[in-house]
Motif scaffolding. Structure first.
Motif, PDB file in Angstrom:
ATOM      1  N   THR A  46     -18.038 -15.206  -9.655  1.00 18.54           N
ATOM      2  CA  THR A  46     -17.798 -13.850  -9.169  1.00 18.54           C
ATOM      3  C   THR A  46     -16.671 -13.834  -8.140  1.00 18.54           C
ATOM      4  OG1 THR A  46     -20.143 -13.348  -9.478  1.00 18.54           O
ATOM      5  CG2 THR A  46     -18.871 -11.800  -8.163  1.00 18.54           C
ATOM      6  N   LEU A  82     -22.376  -8.427 -12.947  1.00 16.58           N
ATOM      7  CA  LEU A  82     -21.865  -8.927 -11.673  1.00 16.58           C
ATOM      8  C   LEU A  82     -22.861  -8.727 -10.542  1.00 16.58           C
ATOM      9  CD1 LEU A  82     -18.278  -7.498 -12.106  1.00 16.58           C
ATOM     10  CD2 LEU A  82     -18.836  -9.930 -12.013  1.00 16.58           C
ATOM     11  N   GLY A  88     -21.638 -10.474  -6.081  1.00 17.22           N
ATOM     12  CA  GLY A  88     -21.472  -9.195  -6.768  1.00 17.22           C
ATOM     13  C   GLY A  88     -22.324  -8.099  -6.155  1.00 17.22           C
TER      14      GLY A  88
END
Length: 270
Positions: A46, A82, A88
């Protein structure tokens, strides 16, 4: 299985992200969902996508009504993937567009609405191989979405979600059940659900859902609620939870009472 964060280095990430702006909507949508799937596997992945300057535009595009529907759905799906990671989730909670994203629960387009519901469900109940956000962050998202205390959960978003249990559109209804099933995985979600007036009677009544997928979701919700039996009993009482226990014992496809009587009579006569 071939999608693996270990193989997406900075250069490959940039090349794939470049495809996210491709003029062909199908190509761009595939690239967005691909990066979302890979980036959602770990905080490191991420961070890689974020360092490429990709996440903020994606968060903004999910609330852009002028965006092509297929591209917008891809962005919404990516946000769910995400949001399952700590990084995320942190970015999602910080984005000023979060309220508008959450308001997609009332989206009029059925496919986008269903995509949103599945996306949020993925955050609370990640797919196999994905990352997992901390419980406190998930609770923050839940309370941001539906309110912090049971009396406050008579909010528009929560009321809309509950109303979707009887939505005529099967795609939207299954997505709503998916989200309810996902939040029931967590203590804060289970406590909220059992304190929702009318939810246990709806959950335990086989007549409230005819689709097999929907019946399985309902039974899964009941199983997850039952895993918090002691805490839920303290909150609402054993009597309130009795139908839930019976439902879990009977299974997702219980026989109607009249058929049960016929079978018992037939076996008795034999």
């Amino acid at each position: 299985d071939s999608i693996n964060a270990e193989y997406m280095g900075p250069e490959l990430c940039k090349r794939i992200l470049f495809l996210a702006t491709h003029r062909d909507v199908s190509v761009a949508s595939f690239a967005i969902k691909y990066v979302g799937t890979v980036a959602g596997q770990s905080d490191e992945a991420t961070e890689l996508a974020n360092s490429s300057g990709w996440l903020v535009p994606v968060f903004k595009q999910v609330v852009c009504a002028e965006l092509h529907p297929e591209l917008r759905s891809a962005c919404v799906e990516a946000v769910g993937l995400l949001g399952a990671t700590n990084t995320g989730m942190t970015l999602l909670l910080q984005t000023p567009d979060l309220p508008s994203f959450l308001d997609l629960v009332s989206e009029s387009a059925p496919t986008l609405r269903a995509t949103f519901l599945h996306s949020v469900a993925t955050i609370f109940d990640p797919i196999a191989g994905a990352g997992s956000a901390p419980t406190d962050a998930l609770q923050t998202l839940f309370e941001t979405t539906f309110g912090a205390e049971p009396p406050l959960r008579a909010t528009s978003r929560y009321s809309v979600l509950l109303s979707l249990r009887s939505q005529f559109n099967t795609e939207v209804r299954m997505a709503a059940l998916h989200l309810l099933h996902a939040v029931a995985r967590h203590r804060f979600g289970a406590l909220a659900l059992v304190q929702t007036p009318g939810l246990i009677p709806w959950l335990t009544d086989p007549r409230t859902e005819r689709e097999m997928e929907g019946m399985e979701y309902k039974f899964g919700i009941a199983q997850r609620l039952s895993s918090f039996n002691e805490e839920l009993t303290q909150r609402v009482g054993a009597q309130e939870l009795m139908p839930l226990r019976v439902f879990v014992r009977q299974g997702p496809f219980p026989l109607p009472s009249n058929e049960t009587v016929v079978m018992q009579t037939s076996f008795g006569e034999g």
